[in-house]
Scaffold this motif. Structure first.
Motif, PDB file in Angstrom:
ATOM      1  N   PHE A  49      66.997   1.249  36.888  1.00  0.00           N
ATOM      2  CA  PHE A  49      67.973   1.578  35.847  1.00  0.00           C
ATOM      3  C   PHE A  49      69.196   2.278  36.422  1.00  0.00           C
ATOM      4  O   PHE A  49      70.306   2.085  35.939  1.00  0.00           O
ATOM      5  N   ILE A  54      71.977   1.206  33.540  1.00  0.00           N
ATOM      6  CA  ILE A  54      71.491   0.959  32.176  1.00  0.00           C
ATOM      7  C   ILE A  54      70.773   2.200  31.666  1.00  0.00           C
ATOM      8  O   ILE A  54      70.021   2.838  32.401  1.00  0.00           O
ATOM      9  N   PRO A  56      67.796   3.318  29.567  1.00  0.00           N
ATOM     10  CA  PRO A  56      66.589   2.667  29.048  1.00  0.00           C
ATOM     11  C   PRO A  56      66.378   2.832  27.548  1.00  0.00           C
ATOM     12  O   PRO A  56      65.807   1.948  26.913  1.00  0.00           O
ATOM     13  N   ASN A  58      68.507   2.635  25.187  1.00  0.00           N
ATOM     14  CA  ASN A  58      69.277   1.635  24.447  1.00  0.00           C
ATOM     15  C   ASN A  58      68.693   0.233  24.552  1.00  0.00           C
ATOM     16  O   ASN A  58      69.156  -0.681  23.877  1.00  0.00           O
ATOM     17  N   GLU A  59      67.687   0.038  25.370  1.00  0.00           N
ATOM     18  CA  GLU A  59      67.100  -1.287  25.568  1.00  0.00           C
ATOM     19  C   GLU A  59      65.824  -1.486  24.762  1.00  0.00           C
ATOM     20  O   GLU A  59      65.017  -2.352  25.084  1.00  0.00           O
ATOM     21  N   TYR A  60      65.631  -0.722  23.699  1.00  0.00           N
ATOM     22  CA  TYR A  60      64.397  -0.834  22.920  1.00  0.00           C
ATOM     23  C   TYR A  60      64.266  -2.181  22.225  1.00  0.00           C
ATOM     24  O   TYR A  60      63.173  -2.605  21.880  1.00  0.00           O
ATOM     25  N   LYS A  61      65.378  -2.898  22.014  1.00  0.00           N
ATOM     26  CA  LYS A  61      65.325  -4.203  21.365  1.00  0.00           C
ATOM     27  C   LYS A  61      65.018  -5.337  22.343  1.00  0.00           C
ATOM     28  O   LYS A  61      64.716  -6.437  21.930  1.00  0.00           O
ATOM     29  N   ASN A  62      65.071  -5.037  23.637  1.00  0.00           N
ATOM     30  CA  ASN A  62      64.850  -6.053  24.665  1.00  0.00           C
ATOM     31  C   ASN A  62      63.347  -6.136  24.966  1.00  0.00           C
ATOM     32  O   ASN A  62      62.825  -5.449  25.834  1.00  0.00           O
ATOM     33  N   MET A  65      62.254  -6.878  28.695  1.00  0.00           N
ATOM     34  CA  MET A  65      62.343  -5.745  29.609  1.00  0.00           C
ATOM     35  C   MET A  65      61.241  -4.726  29.313  1.00  0.00           C
ATOM     36  O   MET A  65      60.610  -4.209  30.227  1.00  0.00           O
ATOM     37  N   ILE A  92      62.100   5.268  29.190  1.00  0.00           N
ATOM     38  CA  ILE A  92      61.505   3.951  28.936  1.00  0.00           C
ATOM     39  C   ILE A  92      60.284   4.097  28.030  1.00  0.00           C
ATOM     40  O   ILE A  92      60.044   3.255  27.164  1.00  0.00           O
ATOM     41  N   ALA A  95      61.608   4.482  24.578  1.00  0.00           N
ATOM     42  CA  ALA A  95      62.103   3.198  24.068  1.00  0.00           C
ATOM     43  C   ALA A  95      60.945   2.296  23.654  1.00  0.00           C
ATOM     44  O   ALA A  95      61.023   1.606  22.629  1.00  0.00           O
TER      45      ALA A  95
END
Length: 125
Positions: A49, A54, A56, A58-62, A65, A92, A95
């Motif tokens: 990250f 990035i 982590p 903000n990547e809860y919708k991915n 990943m 992470i 998330a």
């Protein structure tokens, strides 16, 4: 005093973490065998990250990943396995918990082999 210094010198040369009750053979104390323990523990040097820049959380919708940081049974992997530094490991994990809370990821993941080997009447409706 000399014996203490000699024992201290030997412990500095041993890379294997010996605990009380461990059984070992004389060849376990050889230099070649000790070298295996020294080279066996390699931790990742860089955090993915940080390299990508990035956040982590903000990547809860991915889902793709997030699934890389979970085991087959739906548990969050340990930082020793992910290679993340503590700050990003906590992010992470947060998330993943956020995605599970929103219903974007399953909270309990059943591996296909586990479902196949279980009784068929248990999962039928």
């Amino acid at each position: 005093m000399q014996q203490f210094a000699k024992a201290e010198d030997y412990t500095k040369q041993m890379w294997r973490p010996w605990k009380s009750g461990d059984v070992y053979a004389p060849h376990d104390l050889s230099g070649a065998e000790q070298k295996k323990w020294k080279t066996g523990r390699t931790a990742p040097q860089t955090d993915a990250f940080d390299v990508l820049g990035i956040n982590p959380i903000n990547e809860y919708k991915n889902y793709t990943m997030m699934s890389e940081f979970m085991t087959e049974m739906g548990r969050i992997k340990h930082s020793k396995l992910t290679g993340l530094r503590p700050v990003n490991q906590r992010k992470i994990a947060k998330a993943i918990r956020r995605a599970i809370g929103l219903g974007l990821m399953p909270s309990v993941h059943r591996h296909p082999l586990v479902v196949k080997n279980s009784s068929p009447t248990r999962f039928s409706s």
